[in-house]
Design an enzyme around this catalytic site. Sequence first.
Site, PDB file in Angstrom:
ATOM      1  N   ASP A   1      42.481   9.696  58.251  1.00 37.89           N
ATOM      2  CA  ASP A   1      41.506   9.308  57.231  1.00 37.89           C
ATOM      3  C   ASP A   1      41.985   8.093  56.452  1.00 37.89           C
ATOM      4  OD1 ASP A   1      39.023   9.884  55.880  1.00 37.89           O
ATOM      5  OD2 ASP A   1      39.444  11.967  56.428  1.00 37.89           O
TER       6      ASP A   1
ATOM      7  N   ASP B   1      48.202   8.164  60.588  1.00 37.83           N
ATOM      8  CA  ASP B   1      47.330   8.999  59.791  1.00 37.83           C
ATOM      9  C   ASP B   1      45.888   8.695  60.211  1.00 37.83           C
ATOM     10  OD1 ASP B   1      46.570  10.675  57.551  1.00 37.83           O
ATOM     11  OD2 ASP B   1      45.953   8.814  56.559  1.00 37.83           O
TER      12      ASP B   1
HETATM   13 MG   LIG Z   1      44.836   9.030  54.937  1.00 42.00          MG
END
Ligand SMILES: [Mg+2]
Length: 342
Positions: free
Chosen positions: A28, A26
């Site tokens: 962010d 992932d």
């Molecule tokens: Mg995230």
Amino acid sequence: MSQRTRTRPDTSARALSEAYDTALLDLDGVVYAGGVAVAHAVDALKVAREGGMHLAYVTNNALRTPDAVAEHLTELGVPAVASDVITSAQAVARLIADQVPGGSRVLVVGGEGLRVALRERGLVPVESADDDPVAVVQGYGGPDLAWGRFAEASYAVARGLPWFASNTDLTIPSARGIAPGNGAAVEVVRIATGAEPQVAGKPLPPMHRETILRTGAERPLVVGDRLDTDIEGANVGGVDSLLVLTGVTDAAQLLAAAPKYRPTYVDADLRGLLTGQPEVAAGDGGFGCGGWTAAVRDGELVADGEGAAMDGLRALCAAAWTYAGDGTCGLDAGKALERVGL
Ligand SMILES: [Mg+2]
């Protein structure tokens, strides 16, 4: 750490970057936050990559194209090319292409990432409900998306066209605070039409399928900061996962997680890819990990011992999750977390 029955590889003496062939990362809260790299991310990813681990970046954000995301990563010191990036725009484009004839027109409410992904699947993005679309798709459009775009989507959905959403994250973090995400935009159209969209993004299977198709991963490890997208998506897809505590989830939330949100591994940050992850051993006095023993005593989570804070957290997870069974652990964890140094 995980209570699930799937057998995990022996990672007590072997780095995760060696035990798994591909990290599905992932972005962010894992690689960057607010436009800057997360602490230790750049160096840890460099070492993992040089050790032979394939790195792929998996984002629910449909606004930017894979090219733009790869360029941003490279600027931050994480070299990436477009094919290393998988977006929910790509996942929803495949979902639509599976259900409509090739060359179909699709009404787009969203950004460039969505338009590029539709063209890649042989679909034609259009802007108006009067352009004869056969489907409607919504993805995050950024702060400049005009309110009239929701009206356009609502007209088309109300006519009975199939409606798709790249993802339904209600919020999106920004440097200035929490902003409405695509899930909030989807709610606008849902309220106006009463219809239900088909959704592609994490934690749902279309996103996981897109990721596996594009990376060819055989032993993937999902790496994320959110229990209800990254980790739940890994569990839905039946693959192992590493939760890092550099994003939105803290140790207390992890201890309170229901089974579908529980990761295989936890670490403070991406350096966790480079180390082994010790097994947690059940004993008479509780659950042991490193120098720590954790248990539930007199209705309270407790930890005794000394050593690395993460080992203490791993022992506490085993104690809390065993106590909670198929539910969530409602015990106060504050004192135990303080005891292990978190
Ligand atoms: Mg995230």
